[in-house]
Design an enzyme around this catalytic site. Structure first.
Site, short mmCIF file in Angstrom:
data_model
loop_
_atom_site.label_atom_id
_atom_site.label_comp_id
_atom_site.label_asym_id
_atom_site.label_seq_id
_atom_site.Cartn_x
_atom_site.Cartn_y
_atom_site.Cartn_z
NE ARG A 75 6.17 -3.88 6.73
CZ ARG A 75 7.26 -3.94 5.96
NH1 ARG A 75 7.27 -4.71 4.89
NH2 ARG A 75 8.34 -3.23 6.27
CB ALA A 76 -0.83 -3.88 2.70
CB SER A 77 2.53 -7.79 3.80
OG SER A 77 3.65 -7.05 4.23
CE1 TYR A 197 -0.46 -8.24 -0.10
CE2 TYR A 197 0.69 -6.52 -1.29
CZ TYR A 197 0.39 -7.15 -0.11
OH TYR A 197 0.95 -6.69 1.05
CG HIS A 226 -1.87 -4.39 -6.27
ND1 HIS A 226 -2.71 -4.98 -5.36
CD2 HIS A 226 -0.89 -3.78 -5.55
CE1 HIS A 226 -2.26 -4.76 -4.13
NE2 HIS A 226 -1.15 -4.04 -4.22
CD GLU A 287 2.10 -2.23 -4.35
OE1 GLU A 287 2.01 -3.23 -3.63
OE2 GLU A 287 2.30 -2.27 -5.58
#
Length: 344
Positions: A75-77, A197, A226, A287
């Protein structure tokens, strides 16, 4: 001539369906890092539970939307590079990466692994390089690199700064790319997925214009996610700034080494992306189970089903193959080798 058959390789997926125990451990780990509790222990996720979670989430969505393989990362966040302490960052990265590795071992034809790096606000790159080398040794095909470990305060050097060179040199030696991906926002004014982001994607694109990174590292490959942030939609601004700074045209200065994914969540945005950016620089991405999990009331389909938008473009066979498969195999040579070994 028959239609060119392509795999649909999603270059941007995250393991965002972690069990509650995973999140509880991270919360306790942060409390320990901040001196508020004792060091926690993690009991782990057994293979049966991990297989069930992925089968009911990422794998199910992958199959419903018609993609064949997802490049999967933690998970990026949740990377949390602002949390103090190199030991904590390394432990968390290893746990997160090893969980993704196990998913890819359980579903070897559906997922390929990309690693989180143990970056810190004040740390150096040696532990980052060590974890990258460890992960590539376990079959990972790339990494996610955070250009702003501070979470919105931008205290790190710009990515063209020579401070980063040891990492770029390692990536070149290992022949792996990096997706430039920030983590959670620590700034109240910057929503993580809606502002931080996209602002970071745009900021990094401008950093690349300002510097000479690809002149110094001509084999380096980077992906801005993105849809490239604001860059494709203000292409004239960035072409003009490049001229004002005395840089070569963007096609020469950046676009031999830089790629954008297709995580743009409406048809008009995808239309614009493909109009402005050469398809050789675009890689299908969604994503997978990421930032936007909602159904568009105007279409009746999930916002993040980006394959549907690309399908609607009516691309010719050669372009379609490049965007869905060829570019990914070119940018991620270790993925190409993995698929070739599988007979694909």
């Amino acid at each position: 001539m028959g239609r060119v058959s392509s795999l649909a390789i999603d270059c941007h997926g995250h393991f965002t369906t972690e069990p509650p125990e995973f999140h509880a451990f991270r919360k306790a780990q942060i409390a320990f890092a901040e001196g508020r509790s004792q060091e926690p222990a993690y009991s782990g996720i057994d293979d049966d539970e991990l297989q069930r979670i992925v089968a009911q989430n990422q794998l199910q969505v992958q199959q419903e939307r018609g993609s064949d393989l997802t490049i999967l990362s933690p998970r990026a966040s949740g990377m949390g590079h602002h949390v103090p302490g190199q030991d904590i960052a390394t432990e968390w990265a290893r746990l997160s990466n090893d969980t993704v590795r196990r998913i890819c071992e359980l579903f070897p034809r559906n997922f390929a692994a990309v690693c989180q790096l143990p970056q810190t606000v004040d740390g150096d790159l040696e532990p980052v390089i060590e974890e990258l080398e460890r992960c590539v040794g376990h079959g990972f095909i790339g990494c996610n690199l955070n250009p702003d470990p501070s979470g919105g305060h931008w205290s790190a050097p710009p990515i063209y700064d020579r401070w980063w060179d040891p990492l770029w040199e390692t990536m070149t030696r290992l022949d792996v790319p990096a997706m430039i991906h920030v983590s959670g926002s620590c700034a109240r004014a910057l929503h993580t997925t809606g502002a931080h982001y996209l602002a970071a994607d745009t900021a990094v694109f401008m950093q690349l214009i300002e510097g000479d990174l690809f002149e110094r590292h001509p084999a380096l490959r980077l992906i801005i996610p993105h849809g490239g942030g604001a860059a494709p939609y203000h292409w004239g601004r960035y072409r003009g700034l490049s001229i004002m700074l005395g840089k070569p045209p963007l096609s020469e200065h950046l676009m031999h080494n830089l790629f954008f994914d297709t995580c743009v969540y409406h048809q008009a945005g995808i239309d614009a992306l493909f109009t402005v950016i050469d398809p050789k620089n675009l890689i299908f991405g969604s994503e997978l189970l990421g930032a936007v999990r909602a159904v568009d009331p105007e279409t009746g389909h999930p916002f993040d089903d980006t394959k549907r938008y690309i399908d609607a473009l009516g691309l010719d066979d050669e372009t379609r193959h490049a965007v869905f498969e060829g570019n990914a195999r070119r940018v991620y040579p270790r993925l190409d080798a993995l698929l070739t070994a599988q007979g694909r």
